[in-house]
Design an enzyme around this catalytic site. Structure first.
Site, short mmCIF file in Angstrom:
data_model
loop_
_atom_site.label_atom_id
_atom_site.label_comp_id
_atom_site.label_asym_id
_atom_site.label_seq_id
_atom_site.Cartn_x
_atom_site.Cartn_y
_atom_site.Cartn_z
CG HIS A 21 -3.07 -3.19 3.99
ND1 HIS A 21 -2.04 -2.58 4.65
CD2 HIS A 21 -3.74 -2.22 3.35
CE1 HIS A 21 -2.10 -1.27 4.45
NE2 HIS A 21 -3.12 -1.03 3.64
CD GLU A 40 -0.22 -5.54 5.97
OE1 GLU A 40 -0.18 -6.06 4.84
OE2 GLU A 40 -0.46 -4.34 6.16
CB CYS A 98 -0.99 -0.05 1.16
SG CYS A 98 -2.44 0.98 0.85
N1 GLN Z 1 -3.61 6.37 0.77
C1 GLN Z 1 -2.40 6.08 1.46
C2 GLN Z 1 -1.23 6.86 0.88
O1 GLN Z 1 -1.36 7.66 0.02
C3 GLN Z 1 -2.09 4.61 1.46
C4 GLN Z 1 -3.09 3.87 2.29
C5 GLN Z 1 -2.56 2.64 2.97
O2 GLN Z 1 -1.36 2.42 3.07
N2 GLN Z 1 -3.48 1.86 3.49
O3 GLN Z 1 -0.14 6.66 1.32
#
Ligand code: GLN
Length: 190
Positions: free
Chosen positions: A172, A174, A81
């Protein structure tokens, strides 16, 4: 027991869940908060969180350049992410002043699946079989170049990318207990 010590970048975000999953798979875990913590790690996980905050903290803690050097030199890395965003060469819609490590030659778009906190767990096809994935304000990969290969899609959207030393996903794993991608990452480490 996997004969490897993996660093988990511990500045912000979902650090504990990654550490637990790596421990469950038998890897040793080091929390990385300063450059010296990188000594002796065989790989690194960059967790989810907020990529602009992670970018800022990397610079404040003096980790940005050491990390760029280590990862550029082939230290295996797994970003989830915000971690995927941090590894990208290009961010289409960065926060003001936000940069990235440029480890994977790809362009990403932040918060691509809705700007609200949309949490959604679904099974998606990947190059390593079906993976149960949690999407939380997830980024999308708009383009991969060079040695970057697509390994997962959500519908048409690219949500997983790999090179010989790096693995990055928009979601994610995890958080869902699905160890498929952590195992794949550990195969790069050992
Ligand atoms: N929207 C977040 C970002 O721009 C990422 C979201 C996440 O890691 N769950 O970093």
């Amino acid at each position: 027991m996997v004969n490897a010590r993996v660093g988990v970048l511990g500045l912000q975000g979902g650090v504990r869940e990654h550490a637990e999953m790596l421990g469950q798979l038998g890897a040793g875990v080091t929390h990385v908060r300063r450059p010296a913590d990188l000594d002796g790690v065989d790989g690194l996980v960059i967790p989810g969180g907020e990529s602009s905050t992670i970018d800022r903290l990397l610079r404040i803690f003096g980790l940005f350049e050491p990390l760029q050097q280590a990862l550029g030199g082939g230290l295996p890395v797994f970003g989830t992410c915000a971690g995927l965003i941090t590894l990208a060469a290009e961010i289409e819609d960065p926060a003001p002043g936000q940069g990235s490590l440029g480890v994977i030659d790809m362009t990403v778009r932040r918060n691509s699946f809705g700007r609200q906190i949309v949490s959604d767990v679904e099974k998606i096809p990947t190059a390593y079989g079906e993976v149960t994935a949690a999407f939380i304000r997830a980024p999308e990969v708009l383009e991969v170049r060079g040695d970057a290969r697509v390994i997962a899609r959500r519908g048409e959207a690219i949500v997983g990318v790999e090179t010989d030393t790096a693995l990055a996903v928009s979601f994610h794993p995890e958080l869902t207990g699905d160890t498929t991608l952590h195992e794949r990452f550990l195969a790069k480490v050992t």
